[in-house]
Design a protein around this motif. Structure first.
Motif, mmCIF file in Angstrom:
data_model
loop_
_atom_site.group_PDB
_atom_site.id
_atom_site.type_symbol
_atom_site.label_atom_id
_atom_site.label_comp_id
_atom_site.label_asym_id
_atom_site.label_seq_id
_atom_site.Cartn_x
_atom_site.Cartn_y
_atom_site.Cartn_z
ATOM 1 N N SER A 11 0.829 -1.193 0.000
ATOM 2 C CA SER A 11 0.000 0.000 0.000
ATOM 3 C C SER A 11 0.871 1.254 0.000
ATOM 4 C CB SER A 11 -0.901 0.013 1.237
ATOM 5 O OG SER A 11 -1.553 1.258 1.363
ATOM 6 N N SER A 12 0.521 2.223 -0.828
ATOM 7 C CA SER A 12 1.276 3.475 -0.866
ATOM 8 C C SER A 12 1.071 4.289 0.409
ATOM 9 C CB SER A 12 0.870 4.304 -2.090
ATOM 10 O OG SER A 12 -0.495 4.688 -1.993
ATOM 11 N N THR A 13 0.042 3.972 1.169
ATOM 12 C CA THR A 13 -0.232 4.654 2.431
ATOM 13 C C THR A 13 -0.162 3.680 3.605
ATOM 14 O OG1 THR A 13 -2.614 4.316 2.157
ATOM 15 C CG2 THR A 13 -1.694 6.392 1.312
ATOM 16 N N SER A 14 0.716 2.715 3.516
ATOM 17 C CA SER A 14 0.810 1.628 4.497
ATOM 18 C C SER A 14 1.002 2.124 5.925
ATOM 19 C CB SER A 14 1.965 0.702 4.127
ATOM 20 O OG SER A 14 2.208 -0.223 5.168
ATOM 21 N N LYS A 18 4.554 3.000 8.143
ATOM 22 C CA LYS A 18 4.657 4.144 9.047
ATOM 23 C C LYS A 18 5.083 3.686 10.449
ATOM 24 C CE LYS A 18 0.995 6.951 6.784
ATOM 25 N NZ LYS A 18 1.664 6.982 5.554
ATOM 26 N N VAL A 152 -0.837 10.560 11.713
ATOM 27 C CA VAL A 152 -0.300 10.322 10.372
ATOM 28 C C VAL A 152 0.423 11.558 9.839
ATOM 29 C CG1 VAL A 152 -0.909 9.699 7.993
ATOM 30 C CG2 VAL A 152 -2.033 8.552 9.900
#
Length: 175
Positions: A11-14, A18, A152
């Motif tokens: 996922s590009s927003t994993s 993070k 985030v």
């Protein structure tokens, strides 16, 4: 100490990437390299394809990048209780080249999810299988309710108890 960190997710927003990044950077003075599994191009694994092409170049690059580490911080995403297909595929190719890819280097295994389970099923699977791949798991942390405990925008954990738990976990990398 050179730490290689990654989220076992494409996922590009994993949220796992993070979490792994944040946690690895808790080690004072460490040189942290964060990998993105999307950077390792591998076709869908099959023995037939392996016979045809041999080793997948992306898998060898992944192994080369892992070899640069003194320690690992890996956060496992969970899809229906298991590894995401993209990570499992890269892992399968890599272990065909070198089954002992983690080289007994110390590791902290993490897992997180937005929901209440904290991806505990995949974390358990990763810990159970680690010895088969020369994994040396020093600590594990499951983080349920990720968005309730992580900002985030700032890339930081906001829950003091979790900060303490993650700090204690990575301290075990130096033992």
């Amino acid at each position: 100490m050179k730490i290689v960190a990654y989220g076992a997710s494409n996922s590009s927003t994993s949220i796992n990437k993070k979490l792994a990044t944040y946690t690895a950077n808790l080690v004072e003075g460490a040189e942290v390299t964060v990998l993105d599994i999307n950077d390792y191009d591998v076709p869908m694994f099959s023995e037939d394809l392996e016979k045809e092409i041999g080793q997948a170049e992306g898998a060898q690059q992944f192994l080369d990048d892992l070899a640069k580490a003194d320690a690992f911080v890996i956060s496992y995403a969970e899809h229906n209780g298991h590894y995401p297909a993209a990570y499992k595929n890269l892992f399968d190719w890599a272990t065909r080249i070198d089954r002992e890819l983690f080289k007994n280097k110390p590791a902290v295994y993490l897992a997180t999810s937005p929901g209440p389970s904290g991806a505990k099923s995949v974390l358990s699977a990763a810990v159970t299988s680690a010895p088969f791949y020369a994994g040396n798991v020093k600590a594990t942390v499951s983080v349920p309710g990720f968005y309730d405990k992580f900002d985030v925008e700032t890339g930081k954990v906001t829950d003091e108890a979790l900060i303490a738990e993650l700090t204690a976990a990575v301290a075990k990398l130096a033992e």
